[in-house]
Design an enzyme around this catalytic site. Structure first.
Site, mmCIF file in Angstrom:
data_model
loop_
_atom_site.group_PDB
_atom_site.id
_atom_site.type_symbol
_atom_site.label_atom_id
_atom_site.label_comp_id
_atom_site.label_asym_id
_atom_site.label_seq_id
_atom_site.Cartn_x
_atom_site.Cartn_y
_atom_site.Cartn_z
ATOM 1 N N LYS A 86 0.687 -0.904 0.221
ATOM 2 C CA LYS A 86 0.156 0.009 -0.269
ATOM 3 C C LYS A 86 1.004 1.542 -0.129
ATOM 4 O O LYS A 86 2.249 1.406 0.651
ATOM 5 C CB LYS A 86 -0.873 -0.027 1.027
ATOM 6 C CG LYS A 86 -1.676 1.298 1.327
ATOM 7 C CD LYS A 86 -2.739 0.925 2.571
ATOM 8 C CE LYS A 86 -2.318 1.163 4.213
ATOM 9 N NZ LYS A 86 -3.284 0.723 4.588
ATOM 10 N N CYS A 103 -0.846 15.129 -6.581
ATOM 11 C CA CYS A 103 -1.108 13.762 -7.032
ATOM 12 C C CYS A 103 -1.821 12.886 -6.981
ATOM 13 O O CYS A 103 -2.094 12.321 -5.871
ATOM 14 C CB CYS A 103 0.168 13.108 -7.735
ATOM 15 S SG CYS A 103 -0.124 11.773 -9.053
ATOM 16 N N CYS A 105 -3.248 11.877 -9.708
ATOM 17 C CA CYS A 105 -3.493 11.512 -10.858
ATOM 18 C C CYS A 105 -2.344 9.395 -10.713
ATOM 19 O O CYS A 105 -2.488 8.990 -12.004
ATOM 20 C CB CYS A 105 -3.193 11.610 -12.203
ATOM 21 S SG CYS A 105 -1.676 12.051 -12.708
ATOM 22 N N CYS A 114 2.543 17.327 -7.460
ATOM 23 C CA CYS A 114 1.695 17.124 -8.300
ATOM 24 C C CYS A 114 3.110 17.637 -9.550
ATOM 25 O O CYS A 114 3.123 19.016 -8.769
ATOM 26 C CB CYS A 114 0.041 18.015 -8.135
ATOM 27 S SG CYS A 114 0.297 18.505 -10.104
ATOM 28 N N HIS A 118 -0.075 14.926 -14.642
ATOM 29 C CA HIS A 118 -1.759 15.303 -15.116
ATOM 30 C C HIS A 118 -2.563 14.952 -16.608
ATOM 31 O O HIS A 118 -3.634 14.716 -16.869
ATOM 32 C CB HIS A 118 -3.164 14.934 -13.924
ATOM 33 C CG HIS A 118 -2.818 16.660 -13.621
ATOM 34 N ND1 HIS A 118 -2.109 17.300 -13.083
ATOM 35 C CD2 HIS A 118 -2.936 17.337 -14.058
ATOM 36 C CE1 HIS A 118 -1.837 18.767 -12.158
ATOM 37 N NE2 HIS A 118 -3.056 19.304 -13.393
HETATM 38 S S1 FES Z 1 -2.274 15.110 -9.994
HETATM 39 FE FE1 FES Z 1 -0.966 14.461 -10.988
HETATM 40 S S2 FES Z 1 1.301 15.422 -11.443
HETATM 41 FE FE2 FES Z 1 -1.043 16.334 -10.970
#
Ligand code: FES
Length: 138
Positions: A86, A103, A105, A114, A118
């Site tokens: 995890k 982040c 994504c 981030c 994304h």
């Molecule tokens: S939300 Fe993953 S790089 Fe921006």
């Protein structure tokens, strides 16, 4: 024998073959299913039921194999610390400063922050992913 003679002999032979087909078919309707004494109709029904059972078993195996394969290919995290059971991170509030983007994504090279990756994902897929932005109250 001439070509014409060969042709006539072949034609005569084929007439005998064609004439023999109905007789052969008539014989098959008198046949019984081997080792069962069943009529052809009963034998065919048994074969059809057996065939349908095999098709059903094959479809079930295919369904479960496909379901198992799709579960693994649809995972969200395809790059971040894949060896861990995890992925969980802790960030101290004091380290956030005025504002940080986290982040969501799972594609950032600066995980858990981030890095804008994304945007590329959204452009390629039509998705609408974006970061979680944490900031101090103004
Ligand atoms: S939300 Fe993953 S790089 Fe921006």
């Amino acid at each position: 024998m001439s070509c014409a003679g060969l042709y006539e002999a072949a034609l005569e032979h084929s007439h005998h073959e064609v004439a023999a087909v109905p007789a052969a078919l008539a014989e098959t309707t008198k046949m019984v299913c081997p080792n069962s004494g069943m009529s052809p109709a009963g034998c065919h029904s048994k074969l059809i039921v057996g065939g349908l059972a095999l098709v059903g078993i094959g479809a079930a195996i295919g369904y479960f194999a496909c379901k198992k394969a799709s579960c693994c290919s649809s995972r969200v995290n395809k790059k971040i610390r894949l060896g861990e059971g995890k992925v969980a991170d802790t960030v101290d509030v004091e380290d956030i400063g005025e504002k940080k983007a986290f982040c969501r994504c799972w594609k950032s090279e600066k995980w858990p922050y981030c890095d804008g990756t994304h945007g590329k994902h959204n452009k390629e897929t039509g998705d609408n992913l974006g970061p979680l932005i944490v900031k101090k109250k103004e």
